[in-house]
Design a protein around this motif. Structure first.
Motif, mmCIF file in Angstrom:
data_model
loop_
_atom_site.group_PDB
_atom_site.id
_atom_site.type_symbol
_atom_site.label_atom_id
_atom_site.label_comp_id
_atom_site.label_asym_id
_atom_site.label_seq_id
_atom_site.Cartn_x
_atom_site.Cartn_y
_atom_site.Cartn_z
ATOM 1 N N SER A 53 -9.152 -2.458 -36.726
ATOM 2 C CA SER A 53 -8.836 -1.921 -37.690
ATOM 3 C C SER A 53 -9.424 -0.292 -36.022
ATOM 4 C CB SER A 53 -9.041 -1.777 -38.784
ATOM 5 O OG SER A 53 -9.026 -0.700 -39.454
ATOM 6 N N ALA A 54 -10.514 -0.105 -35.980
ATOM 7 C CA ALA A 54 -11.526 0.263 -35.726
ATOM 8 C C ALA A 54 -10.491 0.832 -34.632
ATOM 9 C CB ALA A 54 -12.364 -0.283 -35.245
ATOM 10 N N THR A 55 -9.791 -0.196 -33.416
ATOM 11 C CA THR A 55 -9.166 0.229 -32.158
ATOM 12 C C THR A 55 -7.776 1.276 -32.960
ATOM 13 O OG1 THR A 55 -9.487 -2.596 -31.191
ATOM 14 C CG2 THR A 55 -7.617 -0.686 -30.277
ATOM 15 N N LEU A 56 -7.272 0.859 -33.866
ATOM 16 C CA LEU A 56 -5.782 1.459 -34.440
ATOM 17 C C LEU A 56 -6.510 3.264 -34.680
ATOM 18 C CD1 LEU A 56 -4.186 -1.291 -35.928
ATOM 19 C CD2 LEU A 56 -3.664 0.400 -34.010
ATOM 20 N N LEU A 57 -7.667 3.071 -35.734
ATOM 21 C CA LEU A 57 -7.774 4.287 -35.342
ATOM 22 C C LEU A 57 -8.817 5.055 -34.770
ATOM 23 C CD1 LEU A 57 -9.864 2.838 -38.959
ATOM 24 C CD2 LEU A 57 -8.001 4.043 -39.206
ATOM 25 N N HIS A 58 -9.391 4.258 -33.496
ATOM 26 C CA HIS A 58 -9.797 5.521 -32.541
ATOM 27 C C HIS A 58 -8.540 5.674 -31.791
ATOM 28 C CE1 HIS A 58 -11.240 6.127 -28.185
ATOM 29 N NE2 HIS A 58 -10.481 4.917 -28.546
ATOM 30 N N TYR A 59 -7.435 4.906 -32.006
ATOM 31 C CA TYR A 59 -6.260 5.459 -31.193
ATOM 32 C C TYR A 59 -5.425 6.634 -32.113
ATOM 33 C CZ TYR A 59 -6.804 2.827 -26.828
ATOM 34 O OH TYR A 59 -7.261 2.494 -25.534
ATOM 35 N N ALA A 60 -5.776 6.270 -33.345
ATOM 36 C CA ALA A 60 -4.778 7.253 -33.931
ATOM 37 C C ALA A 60 -4.943 9.459 -33.983
ATOM 38 C CB ALA A 60 -5.018 6.886 -35.616
ATOM 39 N N TRP A 61 -6.740 9.098 -33.517
ATOM 40 C CA TRP A 61 -7.374 9.792 -33.034
ATOM 41 C C TRP A 61 -7.058 10.750 -31.596
ATOM 42 C CZ3 TRP A 61 -7.887 11.302 -37.912
ATOM 43 C CH2 TRP A 61 -7.852 10.445 -38.647
ATOM 44 N N VAL A 62 -7.293 9.845 -31.000
ATOM 45 C CA VAL A 62 -7.055 10.584 -29.595
ATOM 46 C C VAL A 62 -5.381 10.680 -29.543
ATOM 47 C CG1 VAL A 62 -6.725 9.490 -27.207
ATOM 48 C CG2 VAL A 62 -8.508 8.645 -28.788
ATOM 49 N N LEU A 63 -4.340 9.727 -29.607
ATOM 50 C CA LEU A 63 -3.080 10.104 -29.684
ATOM 51 C C LEU A 63 -2.485 11.866 -30.766
ATOM 52 C CD1 LEU A 63 -1.099 6.539 -30.427
ATOM 53 C CD2 LEU A 63 -1.383 8.174 -27.908
ATOM 54 N N TRP A 64 -3.917 12.112 -31.515
ATOM 55 C CA TRP A 64 -2.965 13.528 -32.378
ATOM 56 C C TRP A 64 -2.770 14.525 -31.092
ATOM 57 C CZ3 TRP A 64 -3.582 11.507 -37.264
ATOM 58 C CH2 TRP A 64 -3.082 11.973 -38.433
ATOM 59 N N LEU A 92 -11.166 19.470 -29.385
ATOM 60 C CA LEU A 92 -12.855 18.671 -29.791
ATOM 61 C C LEU A 92 -13.227 17.770 -30.617
ATOM 62 C CD1 LEU A 92 -14.745 22.005 -28.391
ATOM 63 C CD2 LEU A 92 -14.502 19.900 -27.166
ATOM 64 N N GLY A 93 -12.462 18.069 -32.098
ATOM 65 C CA GLY A 93 -12.820 17.191 -33.331
ATOM 66 C C GLY A 93 -12.413 15.909 -33.119
ATOM 67 N N LEU A 94 -11.239 16.127 -32.726
ATOM 68 C CA LEU A 94 -10.548 14.555 -32.349
ATOM 69 C C LEU A 94 -11.304 13.228 -31.711
ATOM 70 C CD1 LEU A 94 -6.537 16.013 -32.727
ATOM 71 C CD2 LEU A 94 -7.737 14.256 -34.118
ATOM 72 N N ILE A 95 -11.733 14.117 -30.490
ATOM 73 C CA ILE A 95 -12.606 13.257 -29.827
ATOM 74 C C ILE A 95 -14.033 13.096 -29.693
ATOM 75 C CG2 ILE A 95 -13.546 13.680 -26.880
ATOM 76 C CD1 ILE A 95 -11.236 15.295 -26.161
ATOM 77 N N ASN A 96 -14.382 13.997 -30.815
ATOM 78 C CA ASN A 96 -15.250 13.793 -30.981
ATOM 79 C C ASN A 96 -15.395 11.936 -32.243
ATOM 80 O OD1 ASN A 96 -17.516 15.021 -29.680
ATOM 81 N ND2 ASN A 96 -17.823 16.490 -31.610
ATOM 82 N N PHE A 97 -14.414 12.371 -32.912
ATOM 83 C CA PHE A 97 -14.213 11.728 -34.408
ATOM 84 C C PHE A 97 -14.152 10.063 -33.535
ATOM 85 C CE2 PHE A 97 -12.168 10.580 -38.570
ATOM 86 C CZ PHE A 97 -13.126 10.070 -39.024
ATOM 87 N N SER A 98 -13.002 10.387 -32.643
ATOM 88 C CA SER A 98 -12.801 9.093 -32.384
ATOM 89 C C SER A 98 -13.494 7.893 -31.726
ATOM 90 C CB SER A 98 -11.407 9.419 -31.148
ATOM 91 O OG SER A 98 -11.962 9.772 -29.583
ATOM 92 N N SER A 99 -14.337 8.729 -31.317
ATOM 93 C CA SER A 99 -15.673 8.126 -31.119
ATOM 94 C C SER A 99 -16.407 7.049 -31.804
ATOM 95 C CB SER A 99 -16.546 8.355 -30.118
ATOM 96 O OG SER A 99 -17.428 10.032 -30.981
ATOM 97 N N LEU A 100 -16.310 7.692 -33.439
ATOM 98 C CA LEU A 100 -17.279 7.245 -33.511
ATOM 99 C C LEU A 100 -17.054 6.113 -34.821
ATOM 100 C CD1 LEU A 100 -17.477 10.689 -36.328
ATOM 101 C CD2 LEU A 100 -19.283 9.555 -34.673
ATOM 102 N N MET A 101 -15.473 5.346 -33.935
ATOM 103 C CA MET A 101 -15.242 4.532 -34.792
ATOM 104 C C MET A 101 -15.922 2.872 -33.997
ATOM 105 S SD MET A 101 -13.167 5.246 -36.682
ATOM 106 C CE MET A 101 -13.783 6.699 -36.647
ATOM 107 N N ILE A 102 -16.483 3.368 -32.945
ATOM 108 C CA ILE A 102 -17.113 2.689 -32.290
ATOM 109 C C ILE A 102 -18.586 1.816 -32.746
ATOM 110 C CG2 ILE A 102 -19.238 3.626 -31.004
ATOM 111 C CD1 ILE A 102 -18.943 2.110 -28.528
ATOM 112 N N SER A 103 -18.992 3.034 -34.248
ATOM 113 C CA SER A 103 -19.707 2.285 -34.945
ATOM 114 C C SER A 103 -19.296 0.669 -35.802
ATOM 115 C CB SER A 103 -20.360 2.824 -35.886
ATOM 116 O OG SER A 103 -19.193 3.479 -36.969
ATOM 117 N N ASP A 104 -18.045 0.403 -36.112
ATOM 118 C CA ASP A 104 -17.218 -0.459 -36.799
ATOM 119 C C ASP A 104 -18.209 -1.780 -35.915
ATOM 120 O OD1 ASP A 104 -16.644 1.140 -38.391
ATOM 121 O OD2 ASP A 104 -14.094 0.538 -37.633
#
Length: 217
Positions: A53-64, A92-104
């Protein structure tokens, strides 16, 4: 296709607009948290599902990101200032948000190895002011508000109808409400709306003529 700059970049942008909300939808569907539940051990008890789930969410923000750049690229007269500013903030927001998925992943490990109370304190203490102000807030505000404003600029330029920014706003609001309320159906409905509206625009980019994509046109 890879030797044709216009076709490759146009196709990549279009595919990104389709794959990003699809990853968001799949990431929410795989999330092990049960609807209506706030079980703090949900991630620790389901590490495999949480990781997917965390990986898919990470790539969601990256792919946007390439999709947003593609939309901004096509706004050339009306709405160009809004598109440029919103595009920069969104990327910039998408890049920042994708990094937050690592907290999972830290959530999994901490709750597996420590008592719940101690694990909760560590996760709460990890939310330092710098992380909230410089990572979390720019990530969330830049991503969500930015995507809406980019969609507004794209519609303002005459590329698409106003259903596009309206759909983006509706999808984000439904998803955020569903995620915050731990409501599975709303948490999935928001990404479905985003997949439909971004998917339509993404397909239009893929089918677009290179002459229309080119800045010289």
């Amino acid at each position: 296709m890879i030797t044709n700059a216009d076709r490759f970049r146009r196709t990549a942008a279009g595919l990104s607009l389709i794959l990003a909300p699809l990853c968001l939808l799949l990431g929410m569907a795989v999330d092990p948290t049960e609807s209506g539940s706030e079980d703090v051990l949900a991630y620790a008890n389901n590490p495999a599902a949480t990781g997917v789930s965390a990986t898919l969410l990470h790539y969601a923000w990256v792919l946007w990101v390439p999709g947003v750049i593609g939309l901004v690229h096509l706004v050339r007269r009306k709405g160009v200032v809004l598109a440029n500013l919103a595009g920069a903030v969104t990327v910039l927001g998408l890049i920042n948000f994708s990094s937050l998925m690592i907290s999972d992943f830290f959530d999994i490990t901490v709750f597996q190895q420590l008592p719940v109370a101690q694990a909760e304190k560590i996760m709460q203490d990890a939310a330092q002011p710098a992380m909230i102000v410089a990572w979390q807030m720019p990530g969330m505000i830049g991503s969500f508000l930015g995507l809406v404003l980019v969609a507004v600029a794209y519609a303002w330029s005459g590329r698409v109808g106003w259903w596009f920014p309206a759909g983006v706003l509706a999808g984000i609001l439904v998803w955020l409400f569903g995620a915050s309320a731990w409501n599975l159906w709303l948490g999935l409905s928001g990404p479905v709306i985003l997949l439909v509206v971004f998917g339509i625009v993404g397909v239009s980019l893929i089918r677009m003529d290179n002459h229309e994509w080119s800045p010289a046109a």
